[in-house]
Design an enzyme around this catalytic site. Sequence first.
Site, PDB file in Angstrom:
ATOM      1  N   SER A 109       0.708  -1.003  -0.039  1.00  0.00           N
ATOM      2  CA  SER A 109       0.023  -0.138   0.125  1.00  0.00           C
ATOM      3  C   SER A 109       0.893   1.269   0.052  1.00  0.00           C
ATOM      4  O   SER A 109       0.342   2.443  -0.457  1.00  0.00           O
ATOM      5  CB  SER A 109      -0.986   0.062   1.197  1.00  0.00           C
ATOM      6  OG  SER A 109      -0.117   0.070   2.611  1.00  0.00           O
ATOM      7  N   LYS A 141       8.400  -0.645  -6.350  1.00  0.00           N
ATOM      8  CA  LYS A 141       7.078  -1.474  -6.442  1.00  0.00           C
ATOM      9  C   LYS A 141       6.298  -0.943  -7.632  1.00  0.00           C
ATOM     10  O   LYS A 141       5.571  -1.469  -8.383  1.00  0.00           O
ATOM     11  CB  LYS A 141       6.297  -1.820  -5.261  1.00  0.00           C
ATOM     12  CG  LYS A 141       6.857  -2.494  -4.041  1.00  0.00           C
ATOM     13  CD  LYS A 141       7.038  -3.838  -4.609  1.00  0.00           C
ATOM     14  CE  LYS A 141       7.641  -4.984  -3.750  1.00  0.00           C
ATOM     15  NZ  LYS A 141       7.771  -6.433  -4.296  1.00  0.00           N
TER      16      LYS A 141
END
Length: 331
Positions: A109, A141
């Site tokens: 996240s 990411k």
Amino acid sequence: MHTDARIYVAGHRGLVGSAIVRQLRAAGQHNLLLRTHAELDLTDAAATREFFALEKPEHVFLAAARVGGIQANQQFPADFVRDNLLIQTNVIHEAWRTGVQRLLFLGSSCIYPRLAPQPMRESDLLTGPLEPTNRPYALAKIAGIEMCWSYNRQHGTRFLAAMPTNLYGPGDNHDLDTSHVIPALLRKFHEARVQGKPSVTVWGSGEPRREFMYSDDMAAACVFLMNLPERSFDSLLGSDEALTGRFEPPLINIGMGEDLSIRELAETIRQVTGYQGDIVFDRSKPDGTPRKLMDVSCLNALGFQPTVSLREGLRRALADAPYAQAQVSLA
């Protein structure tokens, strides 16, 4: 995924990968391809190419990554960005070269902006500055998401990126210098109870809000996604922005859809561990992002719901912790 499909779980000994392996085995999958870091270094392009050419996996769960909490990210930023870029680049490229049918890339996240609207939707990606304390990891990411999207568009691959919320559970890292908040606090409170310490110090103000998901719930969501019917899975694979004008990366959130403050978390862990002392918040330490709550409406609409509550998950995580087991064996 048929039960004899060749499934590679990269990072099968970590928190995420080990949970995925448990879920796959529970679902009857018996042809899992598993390699330890000593057996296969995914930062080594040649070794990764040789593995994929030899084993030819049909499906890949890319859970291998260098991970850690705020302190680890601050101490080793070069390691975090370098290793994660190498791992995902090698695995994604070789998955394309060898014709992998579906790949699920696991992120975090923290890819979303520090001050993203809450709850954070998939469309919030790249709409604002990242949290500085984990920016190298987050950027790596994000690059992995872009790789999945680019390979889908250029090569017709079917690679999906899933972003779990904060995870905890069996196989977690319990080192106090490099672990995430739940394993760190579980250990602190458990050891404070055993040693009779009058207080436990928690980093920051206690005000930031976080969402936490038990790792087996996350793994169930991953297996659920990889088993979606063709049309449902393909609907998640993004679109060509140059042709459609829409920013739709192959991205889906995995989470609980609810959060609590670090202060509330610390109090809950105090109760679960049976600690009776005080909680002291060290405001000289960084808080990190003020709030990180995932919008999981897309996942829920597909038919997935988590089943493990925070309190129950904390009990299971504590029972699995090596330090707690050591205390029991000595009792």
